[in-house]
Design a protein around this motif. Sequence first.
Motif, PDB file in Angstrom:
ATOM      1  N   UNK A  34     -18.811  35.810 -17.569  1.00  0.00           N
ATOM      2  CA  UNK A  34     -18.421  35.954 -18.965  1.00  0.00           C
ATOM      3  C   UNK A  34     -18.004  37.380 -19.276  1.00  0.00           C
ATOM      4  N   UNK A  35     -17.227  37.964 -18.423  1.00  0.00           N
ATOM      5  CA  UNK A  35     -16.703  39.306 -18.664  1.00  0.00           C
ATOM      6  C   UNK A  35     -15.249  39.327 -18.247  1.00  0.00           C
ATOM      7  N   UNK A  36     -14.574  40.329 -18.717  1.00  0.00           N
ATOM      8  CA  UNK A  36     -13.146  40.406 -18.425  1.00  0.00           C
ATOM      9  C   UNK A  36     -12.884  40.886 -17.015  1.00  0.00           C
ATOM     10  N   UNK A  37     -13.867  41.473 -16.363  1.00  0.00           N
ATOM     11  CA  UNK A  37     -13.643  42.021 -15.038  1.00  0.00           C
ATOM     12  C   UNK A  37     -13.997  41.054 -13.944  1.00  0.00           C
ATOM     13  N   UNK A  38     -13.684  41.418 -12.716  1.00  0.00           N
ATOM     14  CA  UNK A  38     -14.108  40.637 -11.567  1.00  0.00           C
ATOM     15  C   UNK A  38     -13.185  39.494 -11.276  1.00  0.00           C
ATOM     16  N   UNK A  39     -13.224  38.449 -12.058  1.00  0.00           N
ATOM     17  CA  UNK A  39     -12.468  37.240 -11.775  1.00  0.00           C
ATOM     18  C   UNK A  39     -11.003  37.359 -12.182  1.00  0.00           C
ATOM     19  N   UNK A  40     -10.690  38.263 -13.098  1.00  0.00           N
ATOM     20  CA  UNK A  40      -9.347  38.342 -13.630  1.00  0.00           C
ATOM     21  C   UNK A  40      -9.154  37.480 -14.854  1.00  0.00           C
ATOM     22  N   UNK A  41     -10.110  36.595 -15.135  1.00  0.00           N
ATOM     23  CA  UNK A  41     -10.067  35.765 -16.331  1.00  0.00           C
ATOM     24  C   UNK A  41     -10.857  36.418 -17.455  1.00  0.00           C
ATOM     25  N   UNK A  42     -10.442  36.168 -18.681  1.00  0.00           N
ATOM     26  CA  UNK A  42     -11.217  36.602 -19.841  1.00  0.00           C
ATOM     27  C   UNK A  42     -11.806  35.346 -20.481  1.00  0.00           C
ATOM     28  N   UNK A  43     -12.939  35.449 -21.141  1.00  0.00           N
ATOM     29  CA  UNK A  43     -13.534  34.255 -21.738  1.00  0.00           C
ATOM     30  C   UNK A  43     -12.631  33.640 -22.808  1.00  0.00           C
ATOM     31  N   UNK A  44     -12.492  32.346 -22.763  1.00  0.00           N
ATOM     32  CA  UNK A  44     -11.796  31.593 -23.798  1.00  0.00           C
ATOM     33  C   UNK A  44     -12.820  31.232 -24.869  1.00  0.00           C
ATOM     34  N   UNK A  45     -12.649  31.772 -26.057  1.00  0.00           N
ATOM     35  CA  UNK A  45     -13.586  31.503 -27.154  1.00  0.00           C
ATOM     36  C   UNK A  45     -13.167  30.212 -27.849  1.00  0.00           C
ATOM     37  N   UNK A  46     -14.042  29.204 -27.779  1.00  0.00           N
ATOM     38  CA  UNK A  46     -13.767  27.886 -28.338  1.00  0.00           C
ATOM     39  C   UNK A  46     -14.672  27.646 -29.536  1.00  0.00           C
ATOM     40  N   UNK A  47     -14.060  27.395 -30.697  1.00  0.00           N
ATOM     41  CA  UNK A  47     -14.786  26.950 -31.879  1.00  0.00           C
ATOM     42  C   UNK A  47     -14.654  25.427 -31.917  1.00  0.00           C
TER      43      UNK A  47
END
Length: 358
Positions: A34-47
């Motif tokens: 759940x961080x922007x680093x490492x995987x290259x993905x940023x968390x998708x915030x879903x409401x």
Amino acid sequence: MKAWNARLAGTAATGALIIGALAGCSSNSSTATNSAGGSGNVPLVVYSSQGYDSAVTKAFTKATGIPVSLDDDSTGPLLAKVAAERNNPQWGLLWVDGDTAFAELDQQGQLLDYNPNVTLTAAGQTLVPTDHAYIPVSTTAVPALIYNAAKVSAVPTTWQDLLDPQYKGKIGMNDPSQSGPTFPLIAGLMNQLGGQSGGVAAGEAFLTKLKANGLVVHPTNGDTLHALETGQIDYGLIQSSAAMGEVATAKTSANFQPKVVYLGTTTLLPGVIGIDKGASAQVQKEAEKFVQYVLSAAGQHVMQTGDPTGDSLYWPILPGIDPVADAGTMPATYQRIDPSFWGPLEGQVNTFFDSNIK
């Protein structure tokens, strides 16, 4: 409940291909942090207000490696949060029932136009906006009329029937200021009674008569169903999935036997996803992949099993996918109200309801 049917199983291979494609599009197919680093993905915030949203977001992350931060709440509070964040949205994807709110967000320029290019059923096609500013992924209907067949034998078939003296003090419904499906229910009533030219006035007059006939207003589906179970009312006007969930789970007795009917032309209430137009390009791409997953056989399977006595009791709008058995049959006669017309009237209608009907 038989949550997965033979026809849907037959599309599993297609779902697997979609999952593979989604995973291949992500920068890292392993479980992301759940961080922007490492995987290259940023968390998708879903409401989201959907009962199966936790199961779906977890399955999506497992399939794609894209982390999701889920904010699960009822529709009203989520929409209030979206409105409060208008100048600085904290969400990437919004998923609730009803397209009226999305039409208003579209008019405010907050939604990303996105067409997933998925074949839909005839009912599903009627729910797609011309500008593709939001995406329907399922549908229920409002109102379903649930009644206690152990206590009453009279079964209304039209809205006008509800004004008969035999129903005095026996009918309950939800508060549109608190219950997400209830404004579309009222808008559907108004649309039937007078269309866009005279519907608001005709609907207000009808609701005033219904109030005079003893209408009881409760906050949400659960409260209306509790009143039905405890004999405070004998009829309830609620969302179809909530009504069918009650039928599926209720302990029937000599005093309580819930059954469901639909009043004439019922109103489709789609489950809808919208993507924040102001989100970063990466978040928008992740949100598009989320839509693709939800509209795959695999995603629909998780939706149909994630909340088996609640929101899973929807009618799929993808060809070849049957509803779970407890959802019942979709009404043959239905309408789709114009969300771009009715959405902006929600505040006005709810204010009238608060002042005159509650």
